[in-house]
Motif scaffolding. Sequence first.
Motif: not given
Length: 489
Positions: A413-422
């Motif tokens: 989830a951290a990976h997905l959310l971090g990429t979505l944020y950028l």
Amino acid sequence: MTKVHQDHPVHPTRHDEVAAAGSELIGGPWGRFARAGGQWLHPVRVVALVAIGMFALGMVQKLPCYDWAWFRGAGSQYTHACYSDIPHLYVVRGFADHLTPYFDRLPGDMEYLEYPVLTGLFMQVASWFTPGGGSMQHREQIYWMVNAGMLMACAAVIAVCVARTHRRRPWDALLFALAPAFALTATINWDLLAIALTAAGMLLWSRGRAVAAGVLIGLATAAKLYPVLLLGPLFVLCWRAGKWRPFGAAALGAAGSWLLVNVPVMLGAWEGWTKFYTFSQERPIDFGSVWLLISQRTGLPLDNANTYATLLMLLLCAGIGLLALTAPRRPRFAQLAFLVVAVFILTNKVYSPQYVLWLIPLAALARPRWRDFLIWQACEVAYFLGIWLYLAYTTSGDKHQGLPVEGYQLAIAAHLLGTLYLCAVVVRDILLPERDVVRRDGSDDPSGGVLDGAPDVFTLGTAGSPARAPQYATPSPGQRVEWGVGPKA
């Protein structure tokens, strides 16, 4: 159209609060009367040296595995987070036995090498420089070292290309050179080869050399599949600007170089050549993907993940194309390139830790702000640690040493959310061009080549209308203004 320039390079410590704070370690922000430290230490060389230094630190991080963990069972290489495919595949993919990739059948479950042709050649060349004598452990260590040296050269190429793509913003390449995820993942696999070719292709496109750029993108696609996606952003941007001839030249160059590399293997070893594509198609949902997260949380097997991933990828790419044609100002090439590769990663059936390398150079060009970049990198480092600790947990038996499945799901989830944020801040920059730090001085698209400064000939909705055009501040002293900038030759 009005275009405002500054004649001197942009120094991030003057415009980025995080960069300014970080610069205190080396004496503080760049001052008014500061001068470069000499002709030899200009920004491109500094960035390249920093990238090499970070790569070397990444090699040091793999030291516990190099000494013993790769050869003493699976668990220790996971608990030390120093796993690499390179030494293991030296044996199981036949390089230690001098088998020819794609042509010779392999023993075991994998009948042929499951990598694209140019990556297979890279692996083969490294095996030629690996001595045949000594123990197998020693040969695996040397093979990893040879590959590390070749990959270090690729890292230096990436750093130089990113530093030179935006002529006035060479220091933005420090985002790539200092990225923690770059140091941690650079020697897990062979991805840096394709990334170096892609970065060189983008540099040549920024210089208006469409054919050469296309040739390099084709070669990059012969090393890894994702670089072909860059032709999509070029298509919609050239459509909006009416630059069909450069796009056609780049597309033909890409197709020609890809065929030149692949056809000999296709003709001589069809079954071996197709293994990469059949393996990608048949591979079930795997580590790091949103599909694995859904499957684990719901208990559903998601047997049709291929279909779901393909449809979602096409839908999101269509959305990116619509965004490119309706934005108030034509997006920059690097922005769309980042978005389309990020979408591919987010919808893929697997997310290996080294896939973050695909995005780091693009992020440095698309959104060169240290705060956003470091937020994303923190999420990626969390995933890097999460997958190895999860594998340590699954291989530790009754010891339960590592991260249980619930913890690993948080890492995904951290990976997905971090990429979505950028992705979100890049989309915001496209919709609000005045928020784009690259364009704050009045620049158009420094990585766009023939697109830079070109007027629109096709848009949708009210894109490009005067009412939606961004307003920029009056140029400050020392800046040069160019009025009526049109398409470049």
